[in-house]
Design an enzyme around this catalytic site. Sequence first.
Site, PDB file in Angstrom:
ATOM      1  N   TYR A   1       0.858  -1.191   0.000  1.00  0.00           N
ATOM      2  CA  TYR A   1       0.000   0.000   0.000  1.00  0.00           C
ATOM      3  C   TYR A   1       0.888   1.233   0.000  1.00  0.00           C
ATOM      4  O   TYR A   1       1.903   1.285   0.707  1.00  0.00           O
ATOM      5  CB  TYR A   1      -0.914   0.022   1.227  1.00  0.00           C
ATOM      6  CG  TYR A   1      -1.627   1.348   1.395  1.00  0.00           C
ATOM      7  CD1 TYR A   1      -2.848   1.577   0.775  1.00  0.00           C
ATOM      8  CD2 TYR A   1      -1.057   2.384   2.134  1.00  0.00           C
ATOM      9  CE1 TYR A   1      -3.482   2.793   0.887  1.00  0.00           C
ATOM     10  CE2 TYR A   1      -1.686   3.609   2.255  1.00  0.00           C
ATOM     11  CZ  TYR A   1      -2.902   3.817   1.625  1.00  0.00           C
ATOM     12  OH  TYR A   1      -3.523   5.034   1.726  1.00  0.00           O
TER      13      TYR A   1
ATOM     14  N   GLU B   1      -3.501   7.661  -3.810  1.00  0.00           N
ATOM     15  CA  GLU B   1      -3.342   6.325  -3.239  1.00  0.00           C
ATOM     16  C   GLU B   1      -3.149   5.281  -4.337  1.00  0.00           C
ATOM     17  O   GLU B   1      -3.809   5.326  -5.378  1.00  0.00           O
ATOM     18  CB  GLU B   1      -4.595   6.003  -2.418  1.00  0.00           C
ATOM     19  CG  GLU B   1      -4.572   4.711  -1.658  1.00  0.00           C
ATOM     20  CD  GLU B   1      -5.830   4.546  -0.820  1.00  0.00           C
ATOM     21  OE1 GLU B   1      -5.823   4.978   0.342  1.00  0.00           O
ATOM     22  OE2 GLU B   1      -6.833   4.017  -1.339  1.00  0.00           O
TER      23      GLU B   1
END
Length: 376
Positions: free
Chosen positions: A101, A189
């Site tokens: 991530y 993101e």
Amino acid sequence: MKVHECDAREIFRRHGLPVPDWRVAATADDVAQAASAFGCPVVIKAQVLAGGRGKAGGVKLVYSLEEAAEAATHILALNIGGEPVRRVLVAPAVDIARELYLGVVIDRTAQSLVLMASAEGGVDIEEVAATNPSAILRVNVDPLAGLADWEARQLGFALGLSGSQVRQFVGIAQGLVEAFVDVDASLAEVNPLVVDDAGDLQAIDAKLNIDDNALGRQGEIEQLRDPHEESEAEQRARAAGLSYIKLDGTIGCMVNGAGLAMATMDVIKHYGGEPANFLDVGGGAGVEKITTAFELILEDPNVRAVLVNIFAGITRADDVAAGVIAARERLTQEVPLVVRVAGTREAEALELLEGAGIGAERSMDSAAAQVVEAAR
């Protein structure tokens, strides 16, 4: 403002992130053509701004053209988070060895950006933060200086990367920070950022939220707004210069100032009520603006009472009071109305409201308690 994944991918690629090729399709035939061009297997992803696409069946991995057409037909018929799927993204499948991530948000306490990374990619980062917060690594970044090479390398090593992977990660992390600053984002993101079977890093997902306050200088980004993803009420509010978000409660709120609007919702909940909306009319609210605000509030059939909470600084309280009175006279619907007013020309505003038969409070607590009682 949220940006569709296909558009976020383009922005990320522009800043050097290794984003695999993709195509956008609106029909099953278009999906089959894209799958044929890439060669199966491919991934088909619904292009909606709501979260939870995978859980809702909006992401499919298919291994043949027949499966691609069938999956596309299914996904394009879905409604995810109240949003109908109008387009899908088609991209070649990637053999995944690891999922990471990587994201950038604003750390208001530290007055800087914060780059977040985790070896637990591919899942809800909120879930990771709640169940295993130590798994999230953070680096505060000065938006003017950017992310230093050594900071990115240190983060890459902490994620368990090595050799050429760390060098790739440095470019990806710096590119994501640069993209965030360049488009005035509030969130950028990549989840997941994957290590493929060859050991290379690829950004196979892209999420980007833009600060609405910056859209005046982000003309290109403004063009990416999808009007289909906004309700009619939200479109009307934006056209009128109002900040409006519908909620699930029974008490309509009309407030000047975002901070005061948040505080108003808090105090309503404190007295046992539920706000039906967030609505900030901003400064200099005239009759037309206030009328539109009332109309938006009263179009919600759940609204049983309305609280107008005005703290006048630059805005004059008597001007807002005059707007409230004129707007009420133009509306046909009647619901209990509680007004709290304080600040510049407060006395004149109270006199105007009293003359119009509208009771007004100086205390936010007493006004909130009254409107909660009225909504019952």
